[in-house]
Design an enzyme around this catalytic site. Structure first.
Site, PDB file in Angstrom:
ATOM      1  N   VAL A 125       0.826  -1.210   0.000  1.00  0.00           N
ATOM      2  CA  VAL A 125       0.000   0.000   0.000  1.00  0.00           C
ATOM      3  C   VAL A 125       0.858   1.256   0.000  1.00  0.00           C
ATOM      4  CG1 VAL A 125      -1.650   1.351   1.341  1.00  0.00           C
ATOM      5  CG2 VAL A 125      -1.981  -1.102   1.104  1.00  0.00           C
ATOM      6  N   LYS A 126       1.958   1.244   0.757  1.00  0.00           N
ATOM      7  CA  LYS A 126       2.785   2.455   0.863  1.00  0.00           C
ATOM      8  C   LYS A 126       3.378   2.867  -0.482  1.00  0.00           C
ATOM      9  CE  LYS A 126       6.885  -0.154   2.273  1.00  0.00           C
ATOM     10  NZ  LYS A 126       7.877  -0.371   3.350  1.00  0.00           N
TER      11      LYS A 126
END
Length: 246
Positions: A125-126
């Site tokens: 996600v990052k």
């Protein structure tokens, strides 16, 4: 202008910097060997600007000098992006409309490769470079298998997850390990699954030649600097064709 020469102090002066390691301890003879190598490679005059011993028997050098070689940029062959970059919303909308289920993506570093920075940048996600990874896309189901995954385990997981795409990162390149591993992976998928059921095979890493996709048996190669958005956009383009571009 399509024909160019390296630039150092003034336009077209041909000045270039080169670094390499020789398997010799650092002394005057080693420095002379470095300059001789640079001259043999066409650097004239060559200047030694840095030398540092590495361990007991190796020395790292940086040389600077003039080369006469020219580059015709019109003759350079590269893989151009042949699909539009889409936002997360557009990617999700295409997947939802066409599949009516989540698009399954399996990623891993195969063989002995333990460098997960690249695959994590694309999947987690990052993300990277201000872009969120594929886990952020609500219409994608992402399985990140991590590092040092065997090819049989990758194939089995892809089959179990009914993967639409398999993403493999390869950073370790000694003795062309990245090429051998990629060929082995492509062969394993061809053997395990019929053509109509095989997922897209995508590999990435800083030392891949993007022109080698067909030779290695994969659908696409991504090089350094690739972002999650580029990969997501490619997935919908490759799986859904023109509709993935609207």
């Amino acid at each position: 202008m399509s024909v160019v020469r390296p630039y150092g102090d003034t336009t077209g002066d041909g000045m270039a910097q080169l670094s390499f390691t020789l398997p010799v301890p650092h002394d005057k003879r080693a420095e002379g060997a470095a300059l001789q190598l640079a001259a043999t490679m066409g650097m004239d005059p060559a200047m030694l600007v840095h030398a540092r011993q590495m361990g007991e028997r190796h020395t790292f050098f940086v040389v600077y000098g003039r080369v006469t070689h020219l580059v015709d940029t019109a003759a350079v062959r590269v893989v151009e992006r042949d699909y539009p970059l889409l936002g997360a919303g557009a990617v999700n909308a295409v997947i939802k409309r066409r599949l009516r289920r989540k698009l399954s993506v399996v990623g891993a570093c195969i063989g002995t490769d333990a460098h997960t920075v690249g695959i994590d940048a694309i999947l987690n996600v990052k993300g990277v470079a201000g872009e969120k990874g594929l886990e952020y896309y609500r219409e994608m189901a992402v399985t990140n298998m991590g590092a040092q995954v065997s090819v049989p385990d990758l194939v089995e997981t892809a089959r179990a997850r009914r993967a639409d795409a398999v993403l493999v990162s390869q950073v370790v390149t000694q003795r062309d390990a990245h090429l051998h591993n990629t060929r082995a992976m492509a062969a394993a998928f061809r053997e395990a699954l019929p053509a109509g059921r095989r997922p897209l095979l995508i590999v990435g890493g800083p030392r891949f030649d993007e022109l080698m996709a067909a030779e290695l048996g994969v659908d696409r190669i991504f090089g350094r600097g690739t972002t999650p958005r580029e990969v997501a956009s490619y997935l919908v383009h490759a799986l859904f064709g023109d509709e993935g571009e609207r």
